[in-house]
Design an enzyme around this catalytic site. Structure first.
Site, PDB file in Angstrom:
ATOM      1  N   TRP A  45      -6.890   2.167  -0.244  1.00 32.93           N
ATOM      2  CA  TRP A  45      -5.838   2.781  -1.461  1.00 32.93           C
ATOM      3  C   TRP A  45      -5.653   4.395  -0.941  1.00 32.93           C
ATOM      4  O   TRP A  45      -4.387   4.985  -0.752  1.00 32.93           O
ATOM      5  CB  TRP A  45      -6.070   2.115  -2.804  1.00 32.93           C
ATOM      6  CG  TRP A  45      -6.118   1.028  -2.518  1.00 32.93           C
ATOM      7  CD1 TRP A  45      -6.787   0.136  -3.277  1.00 32.93           C
ATOM      8  CD2 TRP A  45      -5.693   0.028  -2.245  1.00 32.93           C
ATOM      9  NE1 TRP A  45      -6.980  -0.988  -2.958  1.00 32.93           N
ATOM     10  CE2 TRP A  45      -5.877  -1.432  -2.772  1.00 32.93           C
ATOM     11  CE3 TRP A  45      -4.358  -0.014  -1.868  1.00 32.93           C
ATOM     12  CZ2 TRP A  45      -5.396  -2.730  -2.332  1.00 32.93           C
ATOM     13  CZ3 TRP A  45      -3.667  -1.358  -1.064  1.00 32.93           C
ATOM     14  CH2 TRP A  45      -4.157  -2.632  -1.429  1.00 32.93           C
ATOM     15  N   ASP A  87      -3.209   9.140  -8.060  1.00 36.54           N
ATOM     16  CA  ASP A  87      -3.447   7.379  -8.012  1.00 36.54           C
ATOM     17  C   ASP A  87      -4.151   6.733  -9.052  1.00 36.54           C
ATOM     18  O   ASP A  87      -5.303   6.543  -9.080  1.00 36.54           O
ATOM     19  CB  ASP A  87      -3.890   6.296  -6.364  1.00 36.54           C
ATOM     20  CG  ASP A  87      -3.260   5.349  -6.975  1.00 36.54           C
ATOM     21  OD1 ASP A  87      -2.553   4.942  -8.097  1.00 36.54           O
ATOM     22  OD2 ASP A  87      -3.389   4.556  -6.070  1.00 36.54           O
ATOM     23  N   LYS A 115      -2.857  -3.653 -13.276  1.00 38.68           N
ATOM     24  CA  LYS A 115      -4.299  -3.816 -13.322  1.00 38.68           C
ATOM     25  C   LYS A 115      -4.968  -3.417 -14.916  1.00 38.68           C
ATOM     26  O   LYS A 115      -5.900  -3.626 -16.015  1.00 38.68           O
ATOM     27  CB  LYS A 115      -5.201  -2.966 -12.366  1.00 38.68           C
ATOM     28  CG  LYS A 115      -5.007  -3.327 -11.118  1.00 38.68           C
ATOM     29  CD  LYS A 115      -5.730  -2.373 -10.329  1.00 38.68           C
ATOM     30  CE  LYS A 115      -5.024  -2.331  -8.590  1.00 38.68           C
ATOM     31  NZ  LYS A 115      -5.823  -3.894  -7.905  1.00 38.68           N
TER      32      LYS A 115
END
Length: 355
Positions: free
Chosen positions: A99, A166, A190
């Protein structure tokens, strides 16, 4: 048989959050309408957004001068929106996994980007440490938790530039110093809510400085000024996030979540280190408390499928590791109970005894 949800995302939510959200989907606050069919501009929905923003600020102790907005598009859209809005001359990215690499790729479409450090050569099994952030970058971008590989930065870096993070998979799992960041963002699926909404925390006085024309929908100022209501927001996921925020506050806030995350880690990693069949996959000092990755030891590799089936039969759901790592991944987000971790450990012990 009781099921324990170790999925990496979409992932476990507190049962009361699921039930309360489901109730509103049938009849929102006695209106006779489902939350799914109501206007986002209805007078009884605006308080949902207002309370969610207020709880965000309270639970994370967000200082004055920051806005919290709810968007669509997931963290993946933010990979592009972040540099569009914050990259002026140059940005630095710490490459700690898939990511982080994707975020860096999108930023390069906007401007000058440097890779500060990377652990790609070791399949991202550690967090790079021997690096110095240049003083002339607009921001340092980090991915605090790496869901695929199971590493985590569970602290704030002491750097002389603003950071952008992030925090899709570890938001609200530990206290953070928001003042060190120009922006914090993440997909909610999540650790915050059902899939479909993205949260962004932005420092207001850093908006509007980028030397480019930004499309209306991709300009954070648009959404700050309209209170996340510029276009139709994902109303049900936002309500789900509100219920999770209420649950977090009722259960002690981020300090309590940090404590139980460490307890879960001690339980599961303790068994990984003790058990003769398994081993961890990342450097011990960088082990994630959100995504615990492990594999069979080399001499027991042929038992991998058997253990997966063994654990599945005992109610362990979502244990299969990402294809790039293999093995197993026990995602232990805020809603995962100590009971669930103990159940997984018992599976590992029983499997060891069997062999």
């Amino acid at each position: 048989m009781k099921k324990y949800n170790f999925n990496a995302g979409p992932s476990i939510l507190p049962r009361e959050v699921i039930e309360n959200t489901a109730k509103q989907c049938l009849d929102f606050e006695g209106s006779g309408l489902s939350l799914m069919e109501m206007s986002h501009r209805a007078k009884n929905f605006q308080p949902v957004v207002d309370e969610a923003v207020a709880l965000f600020k309270e639970l994370l102790e967000i200082p004055e001068g920051y806005s919290v907005i709810f968007l669509g598009g997931g963290a993946s859209l933010q990979f592009y929106m972040i540099p569009l809005n914050f990259l002026i001359k140059k940005a630095a990215y710490l490459n700690t996994g898939v990511w982080a690499k994707k975020a860096m790729k999108e930023a390069k479409l906007v401007g000058d980007v440097i890779e500060l450090a990377s652990s790609a050569e070791a399949n991202y099994t550690y967090i790079p440490k021997d690096w110095t952030c240049p003083a002339d970058v607009d921001y340092l971008h980090i991915t605090t938790n790496n869901t695929i590989y199971g590493t985590e930065v569970r602290k704030e870096y002491d750097v002389n530039v603003p950071m952008i993070a992030d925090m899709s998979s570890d938001i609200f799992s530990r206290p953070i110093d928001v003042s060190k960041y120009d922006a914090i963002y993440g997909g909610a699926q999540k650790n915050l809510a059902m899939a479909g909404v993205t949260f962004v925390i932005v420092k207001n006085d850093k908006l509007g400085l980028a030397p480019r024309e930004i499309p209306t929908m991709l300009d954070y100022r648009t959404h700050v000024e309209k209170g996340s209501m510029f276009n139709t927001p994902p109303v049900v996921p936002i309500y789900c996030a509100l219920e999770t925020l209420r649950w977090l506050k009722a259960n002690g806030g981020v300090a309590a979540m940090d404590k139980i995350a460490r307890e879960r880690g001690e339980i599961v990693y303790g068994e990984i280190d003790r058990n003769k069949l398994f081993r961890g996959t990342v450097a011990e000092e960088d082990r994630s408390l959100m995504n615990i990755c492990f594999v069979m030891k080399d001499e027991y590799k042929e038992l991998e499928k058997e253990f997966f089936d063994f654990a599945t039969e005992r109610g362990m759901v979502g244990l299969k590791g990402h294809r790039s790592v293999g093995g197993f991944r026990a995602s232990c987000y805020n809603a995962m109970s100590i009971e669930g971790c103990n159940a997984l450990v018992q599976c590992m012990k029983d499997f060891e005894a069997k062999h």
